[in-house]
Design a protein around this motif. Sequence first.
Motif, mmCIF file in Angstrom:
data_model
loop_
_atom_site.group_PDB
_atom_site.id
_atom_site.type_symbol
_atom_site.label_atom_id
_atom_site.label_comp_id
_atom_site.label_asym_id
_atom_site.label_seq_id
_atom_site.Cartn_x
_atom_site.Cartn_y
_atom_site.Cartn_z
ATOM 1 N N GLY A 56 0.876 -1.528 0.087
ATOM 2 C CA GLY A 56 -0.061 -0.088 0.099
ATOM 3 C C GLY A 56 0.799 1.219 -0.159
ATOM 4 N N THR A 57 2.356 1.256 0.198
ATOM 5 C CA THR A 57 2.981 2.375 0.091
ATOM 6 C C THR A 57 3.040 2.872 -1.304
ATOM 7 N N ARG A 58 3.480 3.993 -1.226
ATOM 8 C CA ARG A 58 3.500 4.887 -2.471
ATOM 9 C C ARG A 58 4.909 5.185 -2.760
ATOM 10 N N GLU A 59 5.329 5.233 -4.239
ATOM 11 C CA GLU A 59 6.423 5.806 -4.372
ATOM 12 C C GLU A 59 6.628 6.474 -5.936
ATOM 13 N N GLN A 60 7.623 7.231 -6.273
ATOM 14 C CA GLN A 60 7.337 7.956 -7.594
ATOM 15 C C GLN A 60 8.162 6.655 -8.546
ATOM 16 N N PHE A 61 7.291 6.713 -9.586
ATOM 17 C CA PHE A 61 7.844 5.751 -10.824
ATOM 18 C C PHE A 61 9.392 5.874 -11.111
ATOM 19 N N SER A 62 10.224 4.801 -11.310
ATOM 20 C CA SER A 62 11.483 5.036 -11.459
ATOM 21 C C SER A 62 11.642 4.052 -12.694
ATOM 22 N N ARG A 63 11.918 4.514 -13.874
ATOM 23 C CA ARG A 63 12.373 3.614 -14.946
ATOM 24 C C ARG A 63 13.813 2.886 -14.647
ATOM 25 N N ASP A 64 14.464 3.492 -13.937
ATOM 26 C CA ASP A 64 15.965 3.017 -13.464
ATOM 27 C C ASP A 64 15.721 1.592 -12.594
ATOM 28 N N LYS A 65 14.602 1.860 -11.900
ATOM 29 C CA LYS A 65 14.392 0.363 -11.258
ATOM 30 C C LYS A 65 14.064 -0.701 -12.121
ATOM 31 N N ILE A 66 13.291 -0.476 -13.020
ATOM 32 C CA ILE A 66 13.041 -1.452 -13.931
ATOM 33 C C ILE A 66 14.108 -1.766 -14.815
ATOM 34 N N PHE A 67 15.088 -0.912 -15.348
ATOM 35 C CA PHE A 67 16.301 -1.270 -15.964
ATOM 36 C C PHE A 67 17.282 -1.990 -15.253
ATOM 37 N N ASN A 68 17.386 -1.584 -13.896
ATOM 38 C CA ASN A 68 18.311 -2.335 -12.881
ATOM 39 C C ASN A 68 17.890 -3.645 -12.646
ATOM 40 N N GLY A 69 16.462 -3.916 -12.472
ATOM 41 C CA GLY A 69 16.041 -5.210 -12.220
ATOM 42 C C GLY A 69 16.181 -6.193 -13.381
ATOM 43 N N ILE A 70 15.987 -5.733 -14.559
ATOM 44 C CA ILE A 70 16.425 -6.504 -15.815
ATOM 45 C C ILE A 70 17.721 -6.664 -16.021
ATOM 46 N N ILE A 71 18.632 -5.853 -15.936
ATOM 47 C CA ILE A 71 20.045 -6.040 -15.982
ATOM 48 C C ILE A 71 20.393 -6.963 -14.992
ATOM 49 N N ARG A 72 20.209 -7.204 -13.745
ATOM 50 C CA ARG A 72 20.310 -8.118 -12.857
ATOM 51 C C ARG A 72 20.120 -9.460 -13.525
ATOM 52 N N SER A 73 18.782 -9.521 -13.965
ATOM 53 C CA SER A 73 18.016 -10.820 -14.634
ATOM 54 C C SER A 73 18.976 -11.113 -15.890
ATOM 55 N N ALA A 74 19.574 -10.321 -16.401
ATOM 56 C CA ALA A 74 20.098 -10.439 -17.828
ATOM 57 C C ALA A 74 21.634 -10.795 -17.635
ATOM 58 N N GLN A 75 22.244 -10.847 -16.399
ATOM 59 C CA GLN A 75 23.579 -11.076 -16.319
ATOM 60 C C GLN A 75 24.104 -12.324 -17.146
ATOM 61 N N LYS A 76 25.111 -11.993 -18.054
ATOM 62 C CA LYS A 76 25.826 -13.022 -18.689
ATOM 63 C C LYS A 76 24.829 -13.841 -19.789
ATOM 64 N N ARG A 77 23.706 -12.990 -20.153
ATOM 65 C CA ARG A 77 23.014 -13.578 -21.176
ATOM 66 C C ARG A 77 23.219 -12.625 -22.400
ATOM 67 N N PRO A 78 22.943 -12.976 -23.542
ATOM 68 C CA PRO A 78 23.117 -12.098 -24.875
ATOM 69 C C PRO A 78 22.166 -11.134 -24.839
ATOM 70 N N VAL A 79 21.971 -10.111 -24.091
ATOM 71 C CA VAL A 79 20.944 -9.160 -24.023
ATOM 72 C C VAL A 79 21.792 -7.888 -23.873
ATOM 73 N N SER A 80 21.699 -6.924 -24.852
ATOM 74 C CA SER A 80 22.420 -5.766 -24.777
ATOM 75 C C SER A 80 21.704 -4.855 -24.055
ATOM 76 N N SER A 81 22.341 -3.612 -23.417
ATOM 77 C CA SER A 81 21.928 -2.607 -22.823
ATOM 78 C C SER A 81 20.755 -1.903 -23.686
ATOM 79 N N ASP A 82 21.048 -1.669 -25.012
ATOM 80 C CA ASP A 82 20.294 -1.339 -25.727
ATOM 81 C C ASP A 82 18.897 -1.860 -25.799
ATOM 82 N N GLU A 83 18.800 -3.141 -25.974
ATOM 83 C CA GLU A 83 17.668 -3.820 -25.973
ATOM 84 C C GLU A 83 16.699 -3.749 -24.752
ATOM 85 N N ILE A 84 17.626 -3.705 -23.603
ATOM 86 C CA ILE A 84 16.779 -3.530 -22.170
ATOM 87 C C ILE A 84 16.131 -1.931 -22.253
#
Length: 157
Positions: A56-84
């Motif tokens: 129920g808490t609220r916080e401002q939307f952060s595209r960086d949080k999404i980006f960082n979450g995907i980066i962590r999930s994509a470690q050592k995978r053939p996924v570029s930062s441009d694709e993310i």
Amino acid sequence: MRCPKCGATKSSVIDSRQAEEGNTIRRRRECDECQHRFTTYERVEERTLVVVKKDGTREQFSRDKIFNGIIRSAQKRPVSSDEINMVVNRIEQKLRGRNENEIQSEDIGSLVMEELAELDEITYVRFASVYRSFKDVSELESLLQQITQSSKKKKER
């Protein structure tokens, strides 16, 4: 624009081009004082989105949080930062297209999972294992079976 090296306030634009699928303007600048070159980005200022979390808490939307979450999930995978970046852009566009000021965190997670399912299956599974908080291995097995069936259908097309 203030120079990051010397702090001078005058700089000249050397190059300007569109970036991030036309949503951003990238500018190369040169400081008029020290000739240091640096890059700036210009985006349209969007309305503030608020994310309503599970508790129920609220916080401002952060595209960086999404980006960082995907980066962590994509470690050592053939996924570029441009694709993310493109994935994050699409997610943000979908969220802003809803014309709602408040967005449930579950909705964001679902959008991320939809995008990752198309991008890279392993990245998808890694993200899902954290996002869905699997209680046991059988839940993970169920997800893997869904992915396997989906992959077979794609190959048949």
